[in-house]
Structures are given as C-alpha cells and as structure tokens.
Design a protein around this motif. Structure first.
Motif, PDB file in Angstrom:
ATOM      1  N   GLU A 116      37.009  49.822  38.091  1.00  0.00           N
ATOM      2  CA  GLU A 116      37.495  48.974  36.987  1.00  0.00           C
ATOM      3  C   GLU A 116      36.837  47.596  36.992  1.00  0.00           C
ATOM      4  O   GLU A 116      36.749  46.941  35.953  1.00  0.00           O
ATOM      5  CB  GLU A 116      39.018  48.791  37.090  1.00  0.00           C
ATOM      6  CG  GLU A 116      39.822  50.050  36.814  1.00  0.00           C
ATOM      7  CD  GLU A 116      41.307  49.865  37.169  1.00  0.00           C
ATOM      8  OE1 GLU A 116      41.763  48.707  37.184  1.00  0.00           O
ATOM      9  OE2 GLU A 116      41.970  50.878  37.446  1.00  0.00           O
ATOM     10  N   LEU A 117      36.411  47.152  38.167  1.00  0.00           N
ATOM     11  CA  LEU A 117      35.808  45.813  38.260  1.00  0.00           C
ATOM     12  C   LEU A 117      34.477  45.743  37.515  1.00  0.00           C
ATOM     13  O   LEU A 117      33.996  44.660  37.191  1.00  0.00           O
ATOM     14  CB  LEU A 117      35.584  45.430  39.729  1.00  0.00           C
ATOM     15  CG  LEU A 117      36.841  45.413  40.613  1.00  0.00           C
ATOM     16  CD1 LEU A 117      36.464  45.032  42.045  1.00  0.00           C
ATOM     17  CD2 LEU A 117      37.870  44.442  40.066  1.00  0.00           C
ATOM     18  N   LEU A 118      33.889  46.903  37.242  1.00  0.00           N
ATOM     19  CA  LEU A 118      32.603  46.930  36.530  1.00  0.00           C
ATOM     20  C   LEU A 118      32.792  46.850  35.014  1.00  0.00           C
ATOM     21  O   LEU A 118      31.825  46.697  34.273  1.00  0.00           O
ATOM     22  CB  LEU A 118      31.835  48.217  36.872  1.00  0.00           C
ATOM     23  CG  LEU A 118      31.557  48.472  38.356  1.00  0.00           C
ATOM     24  CD1 LEU A 118      30.772  49.767  38.527  1.00  0.00           C
ATOM     25  CD2 LEU A 118      30.788  47.311  38.971  1.00  0.00           C
ATOM     26  N   ALA A 119      34.022  46.943  34.581  1.00  0.00           N
ATOM     27  CA  ALA A 119      34.264  47.070  33.137  1.00  0.00           C
ATOM     28  C   ALA A 119      34.759  45.765  32.504  1.00  0.00           C
ATOM     29  O   ALA A 119      35.296  45.776  31.402  1.00  0.00           O
ATOM     30  CB  ALA A 119      35.286  48.182  32.901  1.00  0.00           C
ATOM     31  N   CYS A 120      34.544  44.650  33.186  1.00  0.00           N
ATOM     32  CA  CYS A 120      35.113  43.387  32.675  1.00  0.00           C
ATOM     33  C   CYS A 120      34.112  42.568  31.869  1.00  0.00           C
ATOM     34  O   CYS A 120      34.473  41.538  31.297  1.00  0.00           O
ATOM     35  CB  CYS A 120      35.643  42.558  33.835  1.00  0.00           C
ATOM     36  SG  CYS A 120      36.873  43.445  34.803  1.00  0.00           S
ATOM     37  N   GLY A 121      32.857  43.009  31.832  1.00  0.00           N
ATOM     38  CA  GLY A 121      31.853  42.275  31.059  1.00  0.00           C
ATOM     39  C   GLY A 121      31.744  40.845  31.575  1.00  0.00           C
ATOM     40  O   GLY A 121      31.632  40.622  32.774  1.00  0.00           O
ATOM     41  N   PHE A 122      31.756  39.854  30.654  1.00  0.00           N
ATOM     42  CA  PHE A 122      31.616  38.455  31.065  1.00  0.00           C
ATOM     43  C   PHE A 122      32.966  37.783  31.327  1.00  0.00           C
ATOM     44  O   PHE A 122      33.048  36.559  31.401  1.00  0.00           O
ATOM     45  CB  PHE A 122      30.786  37.675  30.044  1.00  0.00           C
ATOM     46  CG  PHE A 122      29.334  38.086  30.065  1.00  0.00           C
ATOM     47  CD1 PHE A 122      28.540  37.810  31.172  1.00  0.00           C
ATOM     48  CD2 PHE A 122      28.773  38.773  29.002  1.00  0.00           C
ATOM     49  CE1 PHE A 122      27.210  38.191  31.210  1.00  0.00           C
ATOM     50  CE2 PHE A 122      27.437  39.159  29.033  1.00  0.00           C
ATOM     51  CZ  PHE A 122      26.654  38.871  30.136  1.00  0.00           C
ATOM     52  N   ASN A 123      34.014  38.584  31.475  1.00  0.00           N
ATOM     53  CA  ASN A 123      35.312  38.019  31.852  1.00  0.00           C
ATOM     54  C   ASN A 123      35.497  38.140  33.365  1.00  0.00           C
ATOM     55  O   ASN A 123      34.984  39.064  33.981  1.00  0.00           O
ATOM     56  CB  ASN A 123      36.447  38.780  31.153  1.00  0.00           C
ATOM     57  CG  ASN A 123      36.294  38.706  29.642  1.00  0.00           C
ATOM     58  OD1 ASN A 123      36.112  37.637  29.084  1.00  0.00           O
ATOM     59  ND2 ASN A 123      36.332  39.868  28.998  1.00  0.00           N
ATOM     60  N   PRO A 124      36.260  37.213  33.938  1.00  0.00           N
ATOM     61  CA  PRO A 124      36.508  37.316  35.380  1.00  0.00           C
ATOM     62  C   PRO A 124      37.251  38.609  35.696  1.00  0.00           C
ATOM     63  O   PRO A 124      38.060  39.087  34.894  1.00  0.00           O
ATOM     64  CB  PRO A 124      37.406  36.109  35.680  1.00  0.00           C
ATOM     65  CG  PRO A 124      37.282  35.202  34.511  1.00  0.00           C
ATOM     66  CD  PRO A 124      36.925  36.046  33.343  1.00  0.00           C
ATOM     67  N   VAL A 125      36.949  39.194  36.850  1.00  0.00           N
ATOM     68  CA  VAL A 125      37.639  40.427  37.241  1.00  0.00           C
ATOM     69  C   VAL A 125      39.075  40.100  37.647  1.00  0.00           C
ATOM     70  O   VAL A 125      39.354  38.999  38.116  1.00  0.00           O
ATOM     71  CB  VAL A 125      36.897  41.123  38.411  1.00  0.00           C
ATOM     72  CG1 VAL A 125      35.502  41.549  37.975  1.00  0.00           C
ATOM     73  CG2 VAL A 125      36.824  40.216  39.639  1.00  0.00           C
ATOM     74  N   PRO A 126      39.990  41.050  37.468  1.00  0.00           N
ATOM     75  CA  PRO A 126      41.407  40.781  37.761  1.00  0.00           C
ATOM     76  C   PRO A 126      41.732  40.933  39.240  1.00  0.00           C
ATOM     77  O   PRO A 126      42.524  41.782  39.627  1.00  0.00           O
ATOM     78  CB  PRO A 126      42.122  41.847  36.922  1.00  0.00           C
ATOM     79  CG  PRO A 126      41.158  42.990  36.892  1.00  0.00           C
ATOM     80  CD  PRO A 126      39.781  42.401  36.933  1.00  0.00           C
ATOM     81  N   VAL A 127      41.109  40.080  40.045  1.00  0.00           N
ATOM     82  CA  VAL A 127      41.306  40.148  41.498  1.00  0.00           C
ATOM     83  C   VAL A 127      42.029  38.878  41.936  1.00  0.00           C
ATOM     84  O   VAL A 127      41.700  37.791  41.488  1.00  0.00           O
ATOM     85  CB  VAL A 127      39.932  40.289  42.201  1.00  0.00           C
ATOM     86  CG1 VAL A 127      40.056  40.038  43.689  1.00  0.00           C
ATOM     87  CG2 VAL A 127      39.343  41.671  41.942  1.00  0.00           C
TER      88      VAL A 127
END
Lengths: 388, 388
Positions: A116-127
C-alpha cells in the motif's frame, strides 16, 4: 513567489575522512543494519571502514540492493530488521540504496500491507513511526541523502514514496568515497542533478529571486565541474562541488515557493522500467525534446535560462531558446551521455507501450500546469527518438 | 571547499495570512509567553491576530524588548517564565525580539549565573536544556528566524550567544506583516542582509561553487528589489524576496564550507554600543572602507564580486575593484543610508575609544585569517570617517 513550507532536519557531515564520526552520529548501543548495493563498497573498503567506525555496536549487513531498488528485495531487509530487532538503519551507497533504506525504515513500522505504501503517489505514506536512518553517500546524484523521498520499483513500475519521518538523521558526504565510481555513473549523476534543478526552475516565472538564482548557480557549477570531475576523479574540489550540488538540487531549497514540473522524471521512470535505460540517461534523452515541444509554456523561463546559465543574449527569442536547448544537449553529450532514444535501441513501435504505462500509473496530467496529457507525452517520446 | 557541518531544523512557514497556522504549530495545551518589542505589533493588530490564533491556550505577553536587546530586560522575561511556568516562547518581531527570546529560552534552563552565557564568544553556551521557541517575523534583516544565535547587549557591549538548542522550532514569514515598517528599518534590513552575505563570500577563494553562486544570487536579488520594496511596501513579490533573502543569508547555507569574515559586524557592534548608530548603518559605513584597505587579502573574491554581482569586466584589476566598492556604496546610499562615519556625528577623537572597546571585548584578531588587529581596525575606522 508562491507560499511554501520548508523543513529539512538532516545533519550534513561534509568532508574528507569523516566516516570515523559515525561513532558519535549513531546512537550508542544501537543495533545497526548496514544496507548497501553491489560489491563495490566491499571491494573499495568502505564497508569495512563503516563497521569499524561503528565500534562495539552490533552490526548486521544487508547487501544486494539493486539499481532501481525492488520492493521484493527491500521486503527481505524488512524481515531482517524484524528478526534481528534492529534499532538503526545505515545506508551506504547511492540513491538506490538510500531510497531503499527509507522504504525499509517506513515498511518496518507499518502495520498494513507494505504494498500500500507504493500507492500514495506524491502524498506522504500513512506511517506513524519509522526506524531512524543515516546515510554514507558514495554516489552524488539523487539528493536522497537530504530529503524524505524515495523511488521504489515493483511489477515494472517505479513508485515515489514520501514521509516526513524518512529524512535521514544524518548524511556523511565524503567526496573521496566517490572517486572510484565508473565514469558513466558519475555522468548519470551530473545529468540527474541538472534535471532535478531545471524541473524546479524551467517552469513559469513567479518572481522568486533567490530560488531562481540558486538554481542557476547549481547549473553553472555543474557545467563548470562536469567534464573536469569525469576527467580527474581525484580533483577534490571538482568532485566536492558535484556532491554538494547534487544534495542541494533536491533538498527542497530551490523548489520552495516555485512551480515544479516533474514531467521528465515521470516519463523517464517508464523508460527505465520498460527498457532498463539508466535513470540519468532517460532524462538526458527527454529534456531537450520536452523543451522543444513546450517552448510556449516555458518561454519566459527558457529565455532566462538561456541568458543567465549560457550567456546567450544575441538573436531573436526563438533562436536563443533553440541555442540553449542545443547547448544543454551538447553538455550531456560532452559527458558521454547519448541524448536520443534511438541511441538506446528503442524504436517507434514501442512508444505506444510507454504511453500506456504512463496511463496505467496515473501519469496523465504531468507538468507544472498539468497539461502534459498522454497525447503530449506521446509527442515528446516521438521527438526524443531522434531528437528532432 | 572546506569541510563543514550543516544542520538547520527550523520549519519555515512562508506566505500571506499564515498566522492562523499557529494553532497547529504550537503544542496543544502549552502555556505561551509572547515576546515583542515596541507598540507597533499592538498598533497594527499583529499581536491580536497572534493571540487569537493561539485559541484556548493560556497566553502571557512580555513587551518592551528594545532594539539591541538588553540582558537586564531579558532577565525580567526569564522571571516571568519561571513565575508563570511557561512551556513555549513565541517571538513576534524582528531580530532583537528573536535574539532576545533565544536568550530567554537558554537562560530559563540555565542553573548558573546567566551573565556567564554572554562570555562564550563564538562557542556554544553550556546549556543542557532550553525552552522551545517559535517566531513570527515582522522585520526582515537578521536571519535570526532560522539560526541558533543571538546578540545581547550588556554594559555597553554586544555579545553573541549560540546554542544548538536555540533554533526556532518554526518561523512564520508573512511578508505582508512587514509592510507597515518605517523605510529606514527596511533599508537597515537590506544592508544587514547584504553584509551578512558578503562576510561569508568576500574572503578568499576555496572553489565553493554552490556557496559562491548562492551568495551572489542573494546580492543580485537584494540589488533588484532594494529600491523597489522601499518605494512600494505593498509590492508583495519585492518584499517576499527581501524576506527570504534575509533568512537565507544567515541560516548556515552560504557559510558552509567557506571562510568567514565577521570584521564588519564586530566593529559595527562597538559603534552601535558606543554611539547608538543603527546596526545596519554601522555596516554600510564600515564595509567600503574594509574592502578598500584590504584589497590585497581579498583581491580574488573582490574581482569575482565585481564581475558576477555588478557585471564589471572592463579596466585593470584595481579599477574594477574600486568600481565595485563604489557601486556598493552607491547602492546603500540609494536606500537612504549614509555611508560615512562622520555622517553620524562621530569625530576622529572618538576612534581611540572604539579601538579600546574592541580590545576590551577580545576583538583583536578579526577577519577570515585573524589578521585584523586593533591597529588595522583603527585604520579602518579612520578611513570610514570620511570614506576616503
């Protein structure tokens, strides 16, 4: 000037023989995973210097992070982190190792499916939490040592991954560690740095004096030291200037308060994923064509670039722009980088596949104004085939 | 390039109407001391906007921090911090308020006699903990919003105070907040920024391409926007460029990896302490004389400055340098800043007192090479009297 936020907490430790300072930079008592790529950091002794500088700390190593680091490789490192209860990550290498290490840092603390971390584009990852990381830079190019982003390869795609948690705590930049690099990698790094700079500069004017002048300064410095540092890797000053420019080109500084155009990088990523062309070379191929086809949209900045970077002041606007594009291409070629897509064996019938890949990855509204549609990308690629 | 460390964790929040973001920038539940200077932040409504943006947080105010902030004033704020159990400091003002707030932050956590903090020179103060602080900048000049230093006045002396603990956590830079400044303060700020830049640039060459070009970019931007921003304070772009250049000139960026010469500031501090001349004006008075008397030591960089900043390429070296010095003086005068010490009523018989004060404060080996002895300072001051 546009509104902006700027935040960059990475500590830079720049200079000769500073690896020994790892002992004060890495927390005492930390169990450290040292990540690296191929065998060159072993062969040239850098790895040994690193582990020796870490003194009595427990050290685990993870080699084999490939250029365009793969999700599957990095997930193996995540397993090591968990099995070994690692406290601190140390990337020793270039952009691929540093980008990959950021991903390991984020994925190690992520509860969900790391894909899922690869699917955030130019948004910060939800970590919410990430392992702290430091870097030892052996290849000046990507600026990854002083920013919070990375690019990860998976299933024939390249995916940006960002988080404010993934700024390196520190980065050691010792230009002498880069002296053993093959010339082609140095040349790729010069082009990558050059394109990072122009993608934040050759857009449309917003009266950002500091940002424009600083971008121009990076470009002028690269032009000054490019051939010199290739010819003599032991010319410390030339290499130091390249290393510092690479960092400064993508640490948020020149992009703060100005429009940004990442068309070249986004199309370039597809060319690397599809044909295995080096990242830097894809950029050298695309940039002249993008400027040629988008003169109208970029007229003001292209004229400024022509005048301030190349000193071109004679002739009408069209010819000044053409000359600036030509000088840019010639600069890349002077570094030994071919600048036509056909030079890399790509043929016209493949362009459709590239455009489809762009669409599949959502790259359908590129550029500083979002007007590079797949159709425009197709024209860019067609032009880049033969550079005309 | 010289070896260097670079570290700057301050978060910059730049743009119009961003004061409302204080609510997300200041920790929830913090008890905040808002520090400011004269009545202008009250008069123009900034203080009210700040307290309103802090919402339900408990807010205590401390006004009256004077230009060249005094130790005795700041120690009163330290008493307030202790009595009110303050958690967070918010500086609303220019360099004096920000510098003073840093001192309050450090002195509040210091166990010893706070006067000792003034005696550390260019070394970090021996403080283990400090109160976190943020800033809202109303005067672009000192760069204090993005560095860890301050200058504190005490007993007719001005003392630098540094600590890695005193970087602001954040700084809000809204150029519109500076529109109501009196022109003389804006002009002082332009000169202060200009001199910060040249003190890290006009030294001796060390092949630092990025740093030199960036310094030149700041100077060129100041020259472009200087008169414009004075003529029309509501010219947003001009003012925004001044604000960002002021920050960039003294946040460690252009000084990383190059020699630094703080002669102008150190002698200038004595002139302010002794005669009450505005800080910026002391710098405008001293810089042309310092360059005139130290042409030999600074020849390479003065020629570079002449060519790249002023476009001076004709004539022999001597005349190019003289022209660059003349253009610099003319630039300051164009901002309404007089550039001779005699313009401020200082007479020849006072020079001895200034030299004695420099000696008393240990300023006996100034410049990038430490060769500005009290005797050289005396010649500089004598030259600066009439600028010839």
């Amino acid at each position: 000037m546009l509104d902006f936020d700027f935040y960059n907490p990475t500590r830079i430790v720049f200079g000769k023989d500073r690896l020994v300072e790892l002992d004060t930079l890495v927390p005492k008592g930390a169990k450290v995973l040292v990540l690296y790529g191929g065998g060159s950091v072993e062969r040239f002794g850098t790895l040994e210097k690193v582990t020796s500088a870490l003194k009595e700390r427990e050290v685990v190593t993870f080699g084999g992070i490939e250029p365009n680091p793969k999700y599957t490789t990095l997930m193996k490192a995540v397993e090591v982190v968990k099995a070994e209860k690692i406290d601190f990550l140390l990337a020793v290498g270039g952009g691929s190792v540093m980008d990959g290490t950021k991903f390991v840092s984020l994925a190690s603390g992520f509860e969900g499916n790391p894909e899922e971390l690869l699917a955030c584009g130019f948004n910060p990852v939800p970590v919410e939490k990430a392992l702290p990381l430091g870097t030892v830079v052996t290849l000046p190019a990507t600026g990854s040592e002083m920013n919070s982003g990375g690019v990860i390869s998976h299933n024939k795609g390249k995916f940006p991954v960002f988080s404010p948690l993934s700024f390196p705590v520190f980065s050691i930049l010792d230009p002498t560690l880069t002296a053993t690099l093959p010339p082609t990698q140095v040349a790729n790094g010069i082009v990558d740095t050059f394109i990072h700079t122009v993608e934040q500069y050759v857009t449309y004017p917003v009266s950002a004096g500091f940002q424009d002048r600083t971008a121009e300064g990076i470009l002028q410095t690269l032009i000054e030291v490019g051939e010199k540092t290739l010819a003599d890797p032991d010319d410390y000053d030339a290499r130091a200037n390249l290393v510092w420019c690479a960092t400064m080109a993508l640490n948020g500084l020149i992009g703060a308060g100005v429009p940004q155009d990442w068309t070249t990088h986004m199309i370039g990523h597809e060319l690397t994923a599809m044909f295995g062309i080096d990242h830097g070379k894809t950029l050298a191929v695309l940039q002249p064509s993008i400027w040629t086809l988008r003169k109208e949209q970029k007229r003001g900045k292209l004229l400024q670039y022509a005048e301030r970077v190349w000193g071109i002041t004679e002739g009408d606007e069209e010819s000044r722009i053409d000359e600036a594009i030509g000088r840019t291409r010639a600069f890349f070629e002077s570094l030994g980088i071919r600048t036509r897509l056909s030079d890399y064996g790509v043929t016209e019938d493949k362009i459709d596949d590239v455009v489809k890949a762009l669409e599949a990855h959502g790259m359908v509204a590129l550029s500083e104004t979002g007007d590079v549609t797949p159709e425009v990308s197709r024209r860019i690629l067609a032009h880049a085939l033969h550079g005309a």
